[in-house]
Design a protein around this motif. Sequence first.
Motif, PDB file in Angstrom:
ATOM      1  N   LEU A  99      -5.424  -5.466  -2.917  1.00  0.00           N
ATOM      2  CA  LEU A  99      -5.128  -4.606  -1.771  1.00  0.00           C
ATOM      3  C   LEU A  99      -3.955  -3.661  -2.013  1.00  0.00           C
ATOM      4  O   LEU A  99      -3.021  -3.980  -2.746  1.00  0.00           O
ATOM      5  CB  LEU A  99      -4.812  -5.462  -0.541  1.00  0.00           C
ATOM      6  CG  LEU A  99      -5.958  -6.278   0.062  1.00  0.00           C
ATOM      7  CD1 LEU A  99      -5.414  -7.107   1.226  1.00  0.00           C
ATOM      8  CD2 LEU A  99      -7.080  -5.376   0.526  1.00  0.00           C
ATOM      9  N   ASP A 100      -4.014  -2.529  -1.369  1.00  0.00           N
ATOM     10  CA  ASP A 100      -2.898  -1.594  -1.300  1.00  0.00           C
ATOM     11  C   ASP A 100      -2.803  -1.162   0.154  1.00  0.00           C
ATOM     12  O   ASP A 100      -3.334  -0.131   0.556  1.00  0.00           O
ATOM     13  CB  ASP A 100      -3.138  -0.395  -2.223  1.00  0.00           C
ATOM     14  CG  ASP A 100      -1.964   0.571  -2.226  1.00  0.00           C
ATOM     15  OD1 ASP A 100      -0.901   0.195  -1.710  1.00  0.00           O
ATOM     16  OD2 ASP A 100      -2.131   1.699  -2.723  1.00  0.00           O
ATOM     17  N   GLU A 101      -2.153  -1.997   0.961  1.00  0.00           N
ATOM     18  CA  GLU A 101      -2.128  -1.798   2.406  1.00  0.00           C
ATOM     19  C   GLU A 101      -0.705  -1.882   2.947  1.00  0.00           C
ATOM     20  O   GLU A 101       0.244  -2.176   2.209  1.00  0.00           O
ATOM     21  CB  GLU A 101      -2.994  -2.869   3.092  1.00  0.00           C
ATOM     22  CG  GLU A 101      -4.488  -2.654   2.960  1.00  0.00           C
ATOM     23  CD  GLU A 101      -4.992  -1.513   3.834  1.00  0.00           C
ATOM     24  OE1 GLU A 101      -4.205  -0.985   4.642  1.00  0.00           O
ATOM     25  OE2 GLU A 101      -6.182  -1.153   3.708  1.00  0.00           O
ATOM     26  N   GLU A 102      -0.554  -1.643   4.258  1.00  0.00           N
ATOM     27  CA  GLU A 102       0.735  -1.798   4.910  1.00  0.00           C
ATOM     28  C   GLU A 102       1.239  -3.224   4.750  1.00  0.00           C
ATOM     29  O   GLU A 102       0.469  -4.162   4.569  1.00  0.00           O
ATOM     30  CB  GLU A 102       0.617  -1.461   6.401  1.00  0.00           C
ATOM     31  CG  GLU A 102       0.440   0.017   6.689  1.00  0.00           C
ATOM     32  CD  GLU A 102      -1.022   0.398   6.786  1.00  0.00           C
ATOM     33  OE1 GLU A 102      -1.859  -0.313   6.207  1.00  0.00           O
ATOM     34  OE2 GLU A 102      -1.328   1.407   7.451  1.00  0.00           O
ATOM     35  N   SER A 103       2.557  -3.383   4.835  1.00  0.00           N
ATOM     36  CA  SER A 103       3.160  -4.689   4.572  1.00  0.00           C
ATOM     37  C   SER A 103       2.641  -5.764   5.517  1.00  0.00           C
ATOM     38  O   SER A 103       2.457  -6.915   5.112  1.00  0.00           O
ATOM     39  CB  SER A 103       4.684  -4.592   4.683  1.00  0.00           C
ATOM     40  OG  SER A 103       5.076  -4.165   5.976  1.00  0.00           O
ATOM     41  N   CYS A 104       2.350  -5.412   6.788  1.00  0.00           N
ATOM     42  CA  CYS A 104       1.882  -6.422   7.732  1.00  0.00           C
ATOM     43  C   CYS A 104       0.515  -6.967   7.319  1.00  0.00           C
ATOM     44  O   CYS A 104       0.232  -8.171   7.485  1.00  0.00           O
ATOM     45  CB  CYS A 104       1.842  -5.870   9.150  1.00  0.00           C
ATOM     46  SG  CYS A 104       0.813  -4.401   9.368  1.00  0.00           S
TER      47      CYS A 104
END
Length: 275
Positions: free
Chosen positions: A199-204
């Motif tokens: 994944l490359d997503e927001e920290s949450c």
Amino acid sequence: MRVFLGDLQPGMKVVHDVRSRDSVLLLTAGTVLTSKHIASLHKWEVSAVYVDMGFLPPAAFEPFVSLATRQNVVRELSDFLRRSEHSSHLCRTPAMEEAVVAIVDEVLRNRSSQFNLAEMRNYDEYLLSHSLGVCVLAVITGVNLGWQRDKLVQLGLAGLLHDVGKVKVPRVILLKPGPLNRREWREMRKHPIYALDILDEESCIMDAATQHHETMDGGGYPYGLREEAIGEFARVIAIADVYDAMTADRVYRRAVPVHEVLEIVYASGGPRFDP
């Protein structure tokens, strides 16, 4: 499609033979259900039946998230999981986000309805159905916590992607029809770490994928985090994850009744879950 007993309606067509726990043949494939059939299935304590979608009444699966919306989410997640097997640092697609937005909007529209958690599981593929179930349960929890729509969409995406690391776990382990041995369990426990590469997503959302097996007392994995060190989304997903997993039929055990799962979750508040 696999349909829980409480959702069966007269007129649905059975697509597989239905047998009791003792292998007694109760219904043959092709049977069109009547009220008497459904009553008999209750007596035999059958948990679910496979039915032909062509015979499905339009409102049978629309307690708070419509069947069409759930099918769309599963389709988008299935495509994402296929790509993640051979790719890294993926981000959700606009179509996936739109599908989760639809779930959030339907839950918000139907928030006054009584959420029947037993109606959640209607798909055969465990990882897909589990991810969908966690997504919807997390959104329902967020609504009850008073979270706003944008945050609910992020939470829904976190629920949908929380187990994406499992695509890197050998399928012989993931699909084993029985309890895992120590070596297999060590490998299974790596799936939160595998999510970091996928994944490359927001920290949450990353927190939910990597921390949903952490516990408030520090006894979880993979990092042994405690209390506030565990992300807010991860704490919500942890509860939804356990609930959905325990209420699912598996090859090696039957689903745990909803009331028993809720008792376990409530009793674990504090040491394991965020109360």
